[in-house]
Scaffold this active site. Structure first.
Site, PDB file in Angstrom:
ATOM      1  N   ILE A   1       0.835  -1.195   0.000  1.00 19.63           N
ATOM      2  CA  ILE A   1       0.000   0.000   0.000  1.00 19.63           C
ATOM      3  C   ILE A   1       0.871   1.246   0.000  1.00 19.63           C
ATOM      4  CG2 ILE A   1      -0.194  -0.113   2.535  1.00 19.63           C
ATOM      5  CD1 ILE A   1      -3.046   1.082   2.245  1.00 19.63           C
ATOM      6  N   CYS A   2       0.344   2.329  -0.535  1.00 23.88           N
ATOM      7  CA  CYS A   2       0.957   3.662  -0.487  1.00 23.88           C
ATOM      8  C   CYS A   2       2.231   3.700  -1.346  1.00 23.88           C
ATOM      9  CB  CYS A   2       1.204   4.041   0.974  1.00 23.88           C
ATOM     10  SG  CYS A   2       1.635   5.760   1.269  1.00 23.88           S
ATOM     11  N   ALA A   3       3.374   3.943  -0.746  1.00 29.10           N
ATOM     12  CA  ALA A   3       4.634   3.960  -1.489  1.00 29.10           C
ATOM     13  C   ALA A   3       5.225   2.563  -1.660  1.00 29.10           C
ATOM     14  CB  ALA A   3       5.642   4.868  -0.790  1.00 29.10           C
TER      15      ALA A   3
ATOM     16  N   TYR B   1       0.403   5.282  -4.014  1.00 33.49           N
ATOM     17  CA  TYR B   1       0.272   6.691  -3.673  1.00 33.49           C
ATOM     18  C   TYR B   1       0.578   7.493  -4.939  1.00 33.49           C
ATOM     19  CZ  TYR B   1       0.401  10.876  -0.820  1.00 33.49           C
ATOM     20  OH  TYR B   1       0.112  12.094  -0.265  1.00 33.49           O
TER      21      TYR B   1
END
Length: 182
Positions: A101-103, A122
């Site tokens: 998730i995200c970066a 992200y």
């Protein structure tokens, strides 16, 4: 019982790490958090997390899924750690789940697991890399075969619920979601 490994690096996004761990546990999944070393993990917003163990003390064969929380510089530390890449490749080759998730989807990309897939991250992370073999999308959560990616802290709950659905089925996901009053 399903077992999930959540590696925790210094500077990880605490909302993601805690949400993933919490919701999977509510679903009856055994979650093991593993630090890259023996130190407590100081997350991106200053919260201190105490991993269950260290990465050196886990056997990847014991897990059905590995989930990478994002945040910076946490995702950079995960990406720079050859043990993480080895675990990701091992689970993928065994037909098990990998998720980020995200970066942290950039770690999946670095391990070659996003080639030929749709993925999200992200904003600016995956689309800022030269990945012509990856269909970078803006969806909150994307599950492409057994590789699952998500956008960021605001999508952490949806991401964790998708992980539950993949591991335990729609009924358990719905049960956990009802308990959250969503």
């Amino acid at each position: 019982m399903a077992r999930v490994l959540v590696p925790l690096a210094q500077g990880c996004e605490e909302l993601e790490a805690v949400t993933i761990t919490d919701l999977l546990t509510r679903a009856g999944v055994t979650v093991v958090t593993a630090g890259l070393d023996e130190n407590p993990v100081k997350a991106s917003r200053g919260v201190t997390l105490l991993p269950d163990t260290t990465l050196d003390d886990v056997n990847a064969d014991e897990f059905d899924m590995v989930v990478l929380p994002g945040g910076l510089p946490g995702a950079d530390y995960l990406d720079a750690d050859p043990r993480i890449h080895a675990i990701l490749k091992q689970l993928h080759q065994q037909g098990k789940y990998t998720a980020a998730i995200c970066a942290a989807p950039k770690v999946l990309a670095g391990a070659g697991l996003l080639d030929g897939r749709q993925a999200t991250s992200y904003p600016g992370v995956l689309d800022g890399m030269n990945l012509p073999q990856v269909a970078v999308m803006s969806d909150a959560v994307i599950s492409d075969d057994k590789v699952i990616t998500s956008r960021g802290p605001g999508t952490a709950m949806d991401f964790a619920l998708e992980l539950i659905e993949q591991l335990k089925g729609r009924e358990i996901r719905n049960e956990v979601e009802r308990g959250l009053c969503r």
